[in-house]
Design an enzyme around this catalytic site. Structure first.
Site, PDB file in Angstrom:
ATOM      1  N   GLU A 123      -7.219 -13.101 -17.418  1.00  0.00           N
ATOM      2  CA  GLU A 123      -6.380 -12.063 -18.031  1.00  0.00           C
ATOM      3  C   GLU A 123      -4.898 -12.437 -17.932  1.00  0.00           C
ATOM      4  O   GLU A 123      -4.148 -12.304 -18.904  1.00  0.00           O
ATOM      5  CB  GLU A 123      -6.653 -10.712 -17.368  1.00  0.00           C
ATOM      6  CG  GLU A 123      -8.077 -10.240 -17.612  1.00  0.00           C
ATOM      7  CD  GLU A 123      -8.207  -8.738 -17.671  1.00  0.00           C
ATOM      8  OE1 GLU A 123      -8.256  -8.197 -18.795  1.00  0.00           O
ATOM      9  OE2 GLU A 123      -8.239  -8.111 -16.591  1.00  0.00           O
ATOM     10  N   GLU A 143     -15.977  -9.406 -15.425  1.00  0.00           N
ATOM     11  CA  GLU A 143     -15.969  -7.992 -15.053  1.00  0.00           C
ATOM     12  C   GLU A 143     -17.273  -7.264 -15.370  1.00  0.00           C
ATOM     13  O   GLU A 143     -17.781  -6.484 -14.546  1.00  0.00           O
ATOM     14  CB  GLU A 143     -14.791  -7.280 -15.738  1.00  0.00           C
ATOM     15  CG  GLU A 143     -13.437  -7.537 -15.094  1.00  0.00           C
ATOM     16  CD  GLU A 143     -12.821  -8.864 -15.514  1.00  0.00           C
ATOM     17  OE1 GLU A 143     -11.690  -9.155 -15.077  1.00  0.00           O
ATOM     18  OE2 GLU A 143     -13.461  -9.627 -16.282  1.00  0.00           O
TER      19      GLU A 143
END
Length: 269
Positions: A123, A143
């Site tokens: 990210e 995730e």
């Protein structure tokens, strides 16, 4: 704003006109911590405010980049760096700015990746401008495998940076990606021998540093601000950004240096 100069989990170093920020928690694969986030954010601010800095390199210590969120802390086992809690209270968005979700430095940011660059690491990567990785580096957004959501911006930014089919596969499967595959789908720009990512990133930074700083910053700003515009709007915005650069002393120095067959000396003027 607090003291600058890094924290126990983020080291700051100058390499000429380049600011090198190193995620420094190798015992935890450089998983995100409060001291790391505070140090990163302060590094972005330092680069924005210091005109002597012309580029930024973000890398990790111990042969890794960043393994993402500290899952032990998320599970309630406590997060290091309680002394920085006042910074979060003063600016509740500090962690997002540190991860380049809510903040874009005006200087170019080059990622130098070795080892794991997964979850929050991938990210953060999406907030950088140029990306270099060692051939054994690993990428991915894990995730969903933990029942979590990649809330650092990936569901928005990733599909704008790589083809949507690849973005969705990365987001929905949570599988790891090799450096070669990451380069093939366009997530990173260069794959280099292991252990040389920082050297390669610094070489790119040196090329940037040799260019006119006002021009570099205006070009970067134009690329990002036009991304959400139509072509007609973007071209109009480009003229607004670009024409003033031609009137600078640096632009005149660039032309003069070319005519005199010498290296230009830019003064941000």
């Amino acid at each position: 704003m607090g003291q600058r100069g890094g924290t126990e989990h983020l080291t700051v170093q100058r390499e000429g006109a380049t600011l090198v920020l190193t995620l420094n928690r190798p015992q935890a694969k450089n998983a995100l911590s409060l001291p790391m986030l505070v140090g990163m954010y302060d590094g972005w601010l330092e680069a924005d405010e210091d005109d002597a800095i012309r580029s930024i390199v973000l890398t990790g210590a111990g042969g890794g980049f960043c393994a993402g969120m500290d899952l032990k802390a998320l599970a309630g086992k406590g997060m290091e760096g309680e002394q920085y809690r006042d910074r979060l209270k003063a600016d509740p968005d500090l962690h997002w700015k540190a991860m380049l979700r809510h903040h874009r430095p005006r200087k170019p940011v080059i990622a130098a990746v070795e080892g794991y660059c997964v979850a929050g690491g991938t990210e953060i990567l999406q907030g950088t401008d140029i990306r270099v990785a060692g051939e054994s580096a690993t990428f991915g957004l894990f995730e969903v495998r933990r029942g979590l959501f990649p809330i650092g911006g990936s569901t928005v930014r990733l599909q704008r940076q790589i083809p949507r089919t690849h973005a969705l596969e990365m987001l929905l499967t949570g599988r790891p990606y090799s450096a070669a595959e990451a380069e093939r789908i366009g997530l990173i720009g260069h794959v280099v021998p292991d252990g040389t990512a920082l050297e390669a990133a610094l070489a790119i930074a040196e090329r940037i540093n040799a260019c006119g700083p006002l021009a570099v910053e205006a070009v970067k700003a134009s690329v990002y601000e036009s991304a959400s515009l139509t072509e007609t709007e973007g071209l109009a915005a480009e003229l607004e950004r670009g024409w003033p650069i031609f009137d600078t002393a640096d632009a005149k120095e660039g032309a003069r240096a070319f005519a005199e067959k010498r290296e230009p000396v830019y003064r941000r003027a």
